[in-house]
Scaffold this motif. Structure first.
Motif, PDB file in Angstrom:
ATOM      1  N   GLU A 133      51.330  36.450   1.167  1.00 52.49           N
ATOM      2  CA  GLU A 133      49.942  36.407   0.691  1.00 52.49           C
ATOM      3  C   GLU A 133      49.030  35.736   1.718  1.00 52.49           C
ATOM      4  N   ILE A 134      49.489  34.641   2.287  1.00 53.98           N
ATOM      5  CA  ILE A 134      48.699  33.935   3.309  1.00 53.98           C
ATOM      6  C   ILE A 134      48.524  34.811   4.541  1.00 53.98           C
ATOM      7  N   LEU A 135      49.565  35.519   4.938  1.00 54.95           N
ATOM      8  CA  LEU A 135      49.453  36.400   6.105  1.00 54.95           C
ATOM      9  C   LEU A 135      48.453  37.526   5.852  1.00 54.95           C
ATOM     10  N   LEU A 136      48.421  38.053   4.639  1.00 53.79           N
ATOM     11  CA  LEU A 136      47.424  39.063   4.293  1.00 53.79           C
ATOM     12  C   LEU A 136      46.008  38.490   4.366  1.00 53.79           C
ATOM     13  N   LYS A 137      45.839  37.271   3.863  1.00 52.63           N
ATOM     14  CA  LYS A 137      44.525  36.625   3.907  1.00 52.63           C
ATOM     15  C   LYS A 137      44.104  36.339   5.347  1.00 52.63           C
ATOM     16  N   LEU A 138      45.059  35.977   6.192  1.00 53.51           N
ATOM     17  CA  LEU A 138      44.735  35.736   7.606  1.00 53.51           C
ATOM     18  C   LEU A 138      44.340  37.035   8.295  1.00 53.51           C
ATOM     19  N   GLU A 139      44.986  38.129   7.939  1.00 50.64           N
ATOM     20  CA  GLU A 139      44.602  39.428   8.510  1.00 50.64           C
ATOM     21  C   GLU A 139      43.167  39.773   8.114  1.00 50.64           C
ATOM     22  N   GLU A 140      42.804  39.492   6.869  1.00 51.89           N
ATOM     23  CA  GLU A 140      41.425  39.727   6.413  1.00 51.89           C
ATOM     24  C   GLU A 140      40.455  38.826   7.176  1.00 51.89           C
ATOM     25  N   LEU A 141      40.834  37.574   7.369  1.00 52.09           N
ATOM     26  CA  LEU A 141      39.994  36.612   8.078  1.00 52.09           C
ATOM     27  C   LEU A 141      39.775  37.044   9.532  1.00 52.09           C
ATOM     28  N   LYS A 142      40.805  37.628  10.141  1.00 52.40           N
ATOM     29  CA  LYS A 142      40.683  38.100  11.523  1.00 52.40           C
ATOM     30  C   LYS A 142      39.622  39.181  11.660  1.00 52.40           C
ATOM     31  N   GLN A 143      39.362  39.910  10.596  1.00 56.42           N
ATOM     32  CA  GLN A 143      38.405  41.015  10.642  1.00 56.42           C
ATOM     33  C   GLN A 143      36.953  40.544  10.600  1.00 56.42           C
ATOM     34  N   LEU A 144      36.725  39.292  10.209  1.00 57.87           N
ATOM     35  CA  LEU A 144      35.354  38.773  10.130  1.00 57.87           C
ATOM     36  C   LEU A 144      34.792  38.552  11.529  1.00 57.87           C
ATOM     37  N   SER A 145      33.569  39.000  11.752  1.00 59.91           N
ATOM     38  CA  SER A 145      32.953  38.831  13.071  1.00 59.91           C
ATOM     39  C   SER A 145      32.365  37.433  13.259  1.00 59.91           C
ATOM     40  N   ILE A 146      32.084  36.757  12.168  1.00 64.78           N
ATOM     41  CA  ILE A 146      31.619  35.368  12.239  1.00 64.78           C
ATOM     42  C   ILE A 146      32.481  34.536  11.292  1.00 64.78           C
ATOM     43  N   PRO A 147      32.575  33.236  11.546  1.00 66.49           N
ATOM     44  CA  PRO A 147      33.433  32.414  10.688  1.00 66.49           C
ATOM     45  C   PRO A 147      32.833  32.238   9.297  1.00 66.49           C
ATOM     46  N   PRO A 148      33.683  31.960   8.322  1.00 72.21           N
ATOM     47  CA  PRO A 148      33.158  31.613   6.998  1.00 72.21           C
ATOM     48  C   PRO A 148      32.262  30.385   7.130  1.00 72.21           C
ATOM     49  N   PRO A 149      31.318  30.206   6.213  1.00 69.12           N
ATOM     50  CA  PRO A 149      30.438  29.035   6.312  1.00 69.12           C
ATOM     51  C   PRO A 149      31.230  27.737   6.127  1.00 69.12           C
ATOM     52  N   PRO A 150      30.769  26.654   6.759  1.00 66.94           N
ATOM     53  CA  PRO A 150      31.487  25.385   6.605  1.00 66.94           C
ATOM     54  C   PRO A 150      31.330  24.829   5.194  1.00 66.94           C
ATOM     55  N   LYS A 151      32.391  24.196   4.730  1.00 63.57           N
ATOM     56  CA  LYS A 151      32.386  23.498   3.444  1.00 63.57           C
ATOM     57  C   LYS A 151      32.968  22.116   3.709  1.00 63.57           C
ATOM     58  N   TRP A 152      32.196  21.096   3.444  1.00 64.56           N
ATOM     59  CA  TRP A 152      32.651  19.736   3.729  1.00 64.56           C
ATOM     60  C   TRP A 152      33.823  19.356   2.831  1.00 64.56           C
ATOM     61  N   LYS A 153      34.882  18.862   3.471  1.00 60.59           N
ATOM     62  CA  LYS A 153      36.070  18.350   2.787  1.00 60.59           C
ATOM     63  C   LYS A 153      36.387  17.006   3.423  1.00 60.59           C
ATOM     64  N   GLY A 154      37.152  16.217   2.741  1.00 63.23           N
ATOM     65  CA  GLY A 154      37.532  14.904   3.275  1.00 63.23           C
ATOM     66  C   GLY A 154      38.209  14.974   4.634  1.00 63.23           C
ATOM     67  N   ILE A 155      38.951  16.057   4.872  1.00 60.86           N
ATOM     68  CA  ILE A 155      39.670  16.180   6.141  1.00 60.86           C
ATOM     69  C   ILE A 155      38.750  16.522   7.315  1.00 60.86           C
TER      70      ILE A 155
END
Length: 170
Positions: A133-155
């Protein structure tokens, strides 16, 4: 390295942040003088000396340490603390999958030298589905021409991509 390959690092990054994973998939490098990255590098270099072979390279992976124990291959993923168990587990499962794909059965352990812990990680049917499932999601993420918007997290404050993510954000 094949520029199109999903790596253990991208799997680890995805477990923390989709935006970080997008950068990693595009071979951006985190700030190398980040103190948390420097500490991780130090622990990798100076922990488990003599335990086995260190930094085993496979396509898409650099396994921290590997050794044989009673005719069993053991794969160790070294981490700074148990705070990073979620990502360490996913990364280690990915490595176990890569080895299985090469017909190498192995057991995995997250190694926490500062805490003197060795946590077993089992690659079972559920773990296999999770990795797929994670590998499928990473394949989808690779197709994006720009990164997802930032979301502040503690890390975010410890991330090697923090300045890149939050540049110009007041």
């Amino acid at each position: 390295m094949d520029e199109d390959i999903v790596t253990g690092y991208s799997v680890l990054a995805y477990s923390a942040c989709e935006r970080e994973a997008w950068f990693v998939l595009r071979r951006f490098k985190p700030e190398q003088d980040n103190p948390y990255i420097e500490l991780g590098r130090y622990l990798h270099k100076n922990s488990y000396e003599g335990k086995g072979e260190k930094e085993i390279s496979l396509p898409g992976a650099v396994i921290d340490v590997m050794w044989n124990e009673k005719k069993c291959t053991i794969v160790g993923e070294i981490k700074k603390s148990s705070k990073s168990l979620k990502g360490a587990r996913i990364q280690l499962l990915f490595y176990l999958k890569l080895l299985r794909d090469k017909n190498v059965e192995a057991q995995g352990f997250i190694l926490l030298p500062k805490e003197k812990k060795k946590i077993p990680i089992e690659y079972d049917e559920q773990a296999e589905m999770e990795i797929k499932e994670i590998l499928l999601k990473l394949e989808e993420l690779k197709q994006l021409s720009i990164p997802p918007p930032p979301k502040w997290k503690g890390i975010c404050s410890k991330c090697g991509f923090s300045e890149l993510c939050w540049a110009g954000d007041d």
